[in-house]
Write an enzyme that holds these catalytic residues in place. Structure first.
Site, mmCIF file in Angstrom:
data_model
loop_
_atom_site.group_PDB
_atom_site.id
_atom_site.type_symbol
_atom_site.label_atom_id
_atom_site.label_comp_id
_atom_site.label_asym_id
_atom_site.label_seq_id
_atom_site.Cartn_x
_atom_site.Cartn_y
_atom_site.Cartn_z
ATOM 1 N N CYS A 53 0.897 -1.164 0.025
ATOM 2 C CA CYS A 53 -0.128 -0.037 0.103
ATOM 3 C C CYS A 53 0.810 1.553 -0.111
ATOM 4 C CB CYS A 53 -1.053 0.114 1.293
ATOM 5 S SG CYS A 53 -1.749 1.504 1.662
ATOM 6 N N CYS B 33 0.152 4.144 2.504
ATOM 7 C CA CYS B 33 0.344 3.630 3.788
ATOM 8 C C CYS B 33 1.865 3.852 4.218
ATOM 9 C CB CYS B 33 0.311 1.954 4.046
ATOM 10 S SG CYS B 33 -1.393 1.365 3.795
#
Length: 287
Positions: free
Chosen positions: A35, A38
């Protein structure tokens, strides 16, 4: 890894999140290695956790490895953040957030930061011109929380207000790079560069004499602009640089334009009207 940043598993969730939340709010970060957002937000969270190490706990859940936790909390997108306080989930955030947004969500549950209280009192003293009182409170605040760089930034502002440029510069140069991007610090660091450059220029009397004989002397015009910048005569320096750009654009590898652009960038938030005015003048000459 510091004590208030913890990797969470199903096995340690009860102690790491639930039991710890009786003492401090726990920000649970649901993330995954694939991600990109993230990875973008992780340094922000870790820096906040370092700065506020006694005020909240950062608990990181790798959803690829801890799928049961992810399913239990019905995580639909990443990153997702849950704030646990006194055993309950009290707030949720999704997607990349700013440091201010994280702090706003946590502030309701974090214990009081006495260092920040002192900084706020110092800001009032600064507005009243009570610089010595402000400085004393800021020094005390920095001792309580050495990682709160907003305190150091405020100390720089006090030094600037007192005319203590060398002290302000010395402290500013020790601040982390992201803090150095604050408008006052950028302007200060740029100013210090021109003070150093001025020491390499011909004597100012010589510069003025040469320009009196030939006002279009490119080398002396540039030297004059540097002296003006070193002396905080910003608008006069911009005028000199524009004149230099007009009469000899390619002088010293386009130094007049490059210096103006550097000034525009460092001063755009502290001298907005001046920057906008001279940016337009430069654009008119360019186009």
């Amino acid at each position: 890894m510091q004590a208030n940043i913890i990797d969470v598993t199903l096995e340690n969730f009860q102690t790491t999140v639930i039991e710890n939340s009786d003492k401090l709010p726990v920000l649970v970060d649901f993330w995954a290695p694939w991600c990109a957002p993230c990875k973008q937000v992780m340094p922000i969270l870790e820096k906040l956790a370092k700065t506020h190490k006694d005020r909240f706990i950062l608990a990181k859940v790798n959803t690829e490895e801890q799928q049961q936790l992810s399913e239990h909390f019905h995580i639909q997108s990443l990153p997702t953040f849950k704030i646990c306080y006194q055993g309950k989930i009290v707030d949720s955030l999704e997607g990349v957030q700013t440091p201010a947004a994280f702090l706003a969500a946590l502030e309701k549950y974090m214990p009081t930061d006495e260092s920040e209280n002192l900084r706020q009192k110092a800001l009032v003293d600064i507005q009243l011109g009570n610089y010595e009182s402000a400085l004393a409170q800021l020094v005390e605040a920095s001792q309580l929380n050495p990682n709160n760089f907003n305190i150091h930034l405020t100390i720089v502002k006090v030094y600037l207000a007192q005319g203590e440029i060398s002290k302000a510069l010395e402290l500013a140069q020790r601040l982390p790079e992201d803090i150095q991007q604050a408008p006052e610090i950028k302007a200060l660091l740029t100013h210090s560069k021109y003070i150093e450059l001025a020491a390499e220029m011909p004597p100012l009397d010589t510069v003025n004499q040469q320009l009196a004989s030939n006002s279009n002397n490119a080398e002396m015009l540039y030297a004059l602009a540097i002296y003006q910048l070193a002396g905080n005569q910003t608008e006069q320096a911009m005028q000199s640089l524009l004149k230099l750009f007009t009469i000899q654009r390619d002088f010293n590898d386009d130094i007049a334009r490059k210096t103006l652009l550097e000034l525009f960038d460092s001063l755009k938030e502290v001298e907005t009207e001046l920057v906008n005015s001279y940016r337009r003048k430069l654009q008119n000459l360019l186009f």
